[in-house]
Design a protein around this motif. Structure first.
Motif, mmCIF file in Angstrom:
data_model
loop_
_atom_site.group_PDB
_atom_site.id
_atom_site.type_symbol
_atom_site.label_atom_id
_atom_site.label_comp_id
_atom_site.label_asym_id
_atom_site.label_seq_id
_atom_site.Cartn_x
_atom_site.Cartn_y
_atom_site.Cartn_z
ATOM 1 N N CYS A 31 7.797 18.183 10.256
ATOM 2 C CA CYS A 31 7.151 17.028 10.895
ATOM 3 C C CYS A 31 6.511 17.409 12.229
ATOM 4 N N LEU A 32 7.114 18.359 12.933
ATOM 5 C CA LEU A 32 6.566 18.767 14.235
ATOM 6 C C LEU A 32 5.259 19.546 14.084
ATOM 7 N N SER A 33 5.144 20.297 12.970
ATOM 8 C CA SER A 33 4.087 21.313 12.922
ATOM 9 C C SER A 33 2.648 20.794 12.993
ATOM 10 N N PRO A 34 2.281 19.660 12.361
ATOM 11 C CA PRO A 34 0.855 19.276 12.442
ATOM 12 C C PRO A 34 0.377 18.942 13.852
ATOM 13 N N ASP A 35 1.304 18.651 14.762
ATOM 14 C CA ASP A 35 0.903 18.293 16.133
ATOM 15 C C ASP A 35 0.918 19.484 17.083
ATOM 16 N N ILE A 36 1.246 20.678 16.553
ATOM 17 C CA ILE A 36 1.250 21.852 17.440
ATOM 18 C C ILE A 36 -0.161 22.056 17.986
ATOM 19 N N GLY A 37 -0.262 22.155 19.304
ATOM 20 C CA GLY A 37 -1.580 22.305 19.933
ATOM 21 C C GLY A 37 -2.009 21.056 20.683
ATOM 22 N N MET A 38 -1.339 19.946 20.415
ATOM 23 C CA MET A 38 -1.627 18.736 21.206
ATOM 24 C C MET A 38 -1.047 18.954 22.611
ATOM 25 N N PRO A 39 -1.684 18.355 23.649
ATOM 26 C CA PRO A 39 -1.193 18.598 25.015
ATOM 27 C C PRO A 39 0.262 18.167 25.196
ATOM 28 N N LYS A 40 1.001 18.991 25.947
ATOM 29 C CA LYS A 40 2.430 18.703 26.168
ATOM 30 C C LYS A 40 2.566 17.730 27.338
ATOM 31 N N LEU A 57 0.865 -1.198 0.000
ATOM 32 C CA LEU A 57 0.000 0.000 0.000
ATOM 33 C C LEU A 57 0.895 1.240 0.000
ATOM 34 N N GLU A 58 0.840 1.980 -1.091
ATOM 35 C CA GLU A 58 1.742 3.128 -1.217
ATOM 36 C C GLU A 58 1.038 4.433 -0.830
ATOM 37 N N LEU A 59 1.683 5.205 0.005
ATOM 38 C CA LEU A 59 1.233 6.561 0.335
ATOM 39 C C LEU A 59 2.484 7.410 0.295
ATOM 40 N N SER A 60 2.354 8.683 -0.050
ATOM 41 C CA SER A 60 3.557 9.520 0.029
ATOM 42 C C SER A 60 3.927 9.655 1.508
ATOM 43 N N ASP A 61 5.208 9.914 1.761
ATOM 44 C CA ASP A 61 5.654 10.020 3.167
ATOM 45 C C ASP A 61 4.906 11.142 3.885
ATOM 46 N N GLN A 62 4.638 12.232 3.154
ATOM 47 C CA GLN A 62 3.921 13.363 3.769
ATOM 48 C C GLN A 62 2.496 12.956 4.143
ATOM 49 N N SER A 63 1.822 12.237 3.243
ATOM 50 C CA SER A 63 0.433 11.826 3.533
ATOM 51 C C SER A 63 0.404 10.899 4.740
ATOM 52 N N ALA A 64 1.349 9.960 4.769
ATOM 53 C CA ALA A 64 1.383 9.024 5.906
ATOM 54 C C ALA A 64 1.604 9.810 7.200
ATOM 55 N N HIS A 65 2.528 10.764 7.141
ATOM 56 C CA HIS A 65 2.815 11.556 8.344
ATOM 57 C C HIS A 65 1.560 12.267 8.846
ATOM 58 N N LEU A 66 0.831 12.880 7.924
ATOM 59 C CA LEU A 66 -0.364 13.642 8.316
ATOM 60 C C LEU A 66 -1.467 12.718 8.832
ATOM 61 N N LEU A 67 -1.507 11.497 8.312
ATOM 62 C CA LEU A 67 -2.504 10.540 8.824
ATOM 63 C C LEU A 67 -2.217 10.184 10.285
#
Ligand code: DGP
Length: 211
Positions: A115-124, A59-69
């Motif tokens: 890679c860090l940016s999509p999780d900004i706002g998740m509890p620390k 199952l192929e996904l781009s690395d960026q898509s997998a990361h965002l998932l």
């Protein structure tokens, strides 16, 4: 006031899941309210897609898509985590979190900050306990290694190098598992966790009585 958020991170097959369950038993024995969430949480629709990606190497996904998932899967639980910590005053233990997200994806060559940016706002988290192994061959010999997409020794070494970039964070704790019994590692994890947890239950009880 919120209850502590404790994260257990580690390379594949370092005994992370076993140790997470032992930590929960310890909390139960101490009478401390707790809740476990394991990421990726494979039962949601996004989690099912991630499971297919991990177990079906065709199952192929781009690395960026997998990361965002993977990140989207964590965001599915953001409000539940916040409610547990604040409304229910429950210690939340996470088996993997944002750190895995960044380490696995940046090991594939994606930019660390991106890679860090999509999780900004998740509890620390209050504490991140990272199960480390100096010997990648020992990890690779563990039962089941190689079944999933990322379980390749050379890749695990790259992931370790990315995880090590978090070592300077004040909430980060390395625990080396090489040559240690499950009980020894369990004790070392509790020594770290209890610094954040001991006494908190009393404070939380007093805080709740005041509300
Ligand atoms: P586990 O169920 O803990 O064995 O994790 C499954 C695999 O997924 C493991 O190889 C680590 C990887 N993984 C966990 N979280 C993430 C993430 O957020 N991003 C990426 N790219 N991989 C992850």
């Amino acid at each position: 006031m919120r209850a502590p958020l404790i994260v257990i991170e580690g390379l594949d097959r370092t005994g992370k899941t076993t140790q997470t369950l032992r930590l929960l038993s310890h909390l139960n024995n101490e009478g401390i309210k707790n809740h476990l969430i394991k990421f990726p949480e494979r039962t949601t629709p996004i989690g099912e897609l991630i499971n297919q990606y991990l177990t079906n190497k065709r199952l192929e996904l781009s690395d960026q898509s997998a990361h965002l998932l993977f990140s989207a899967n964590r965001w599915e639980f953001q409000s539940e985590i916040v409610d547990l910590l604040i409304k229910n005053q429950t210690v939340v233990v996470l088996d993997r979190y944002v750190y895995s997200g960044v380490a696995y994806s940046s090991a594939k060559g994606l930019d660390f900050q991106w890679c860090l940016s999509p999780d900004i706002g998740m509890p620390k988290p209050d504490a991140v306990i990272f199960l480390q192994s100096r010997d990648s061959t020992a990890t690779a010999k563990r039962e089941g290694f190689g079944k999933e997409r990322y379980e390749i020794e050379s890749f695990q070494n790259k992931v370790r190098a990315q995880f090590e970039k978090f070592e300077k964070d004040s909430n980060w704790h390395n625990i080396y598992v090489d040559g240690k019994s499950i009980e020894q590692v369990e004790r070392e994890i509790w020594e770290v966790a209890e610094q954040y947890i001991t006494g908190v239950q009393d404070k939380l009880d007093r805080f709740q009585r005041k509300q």
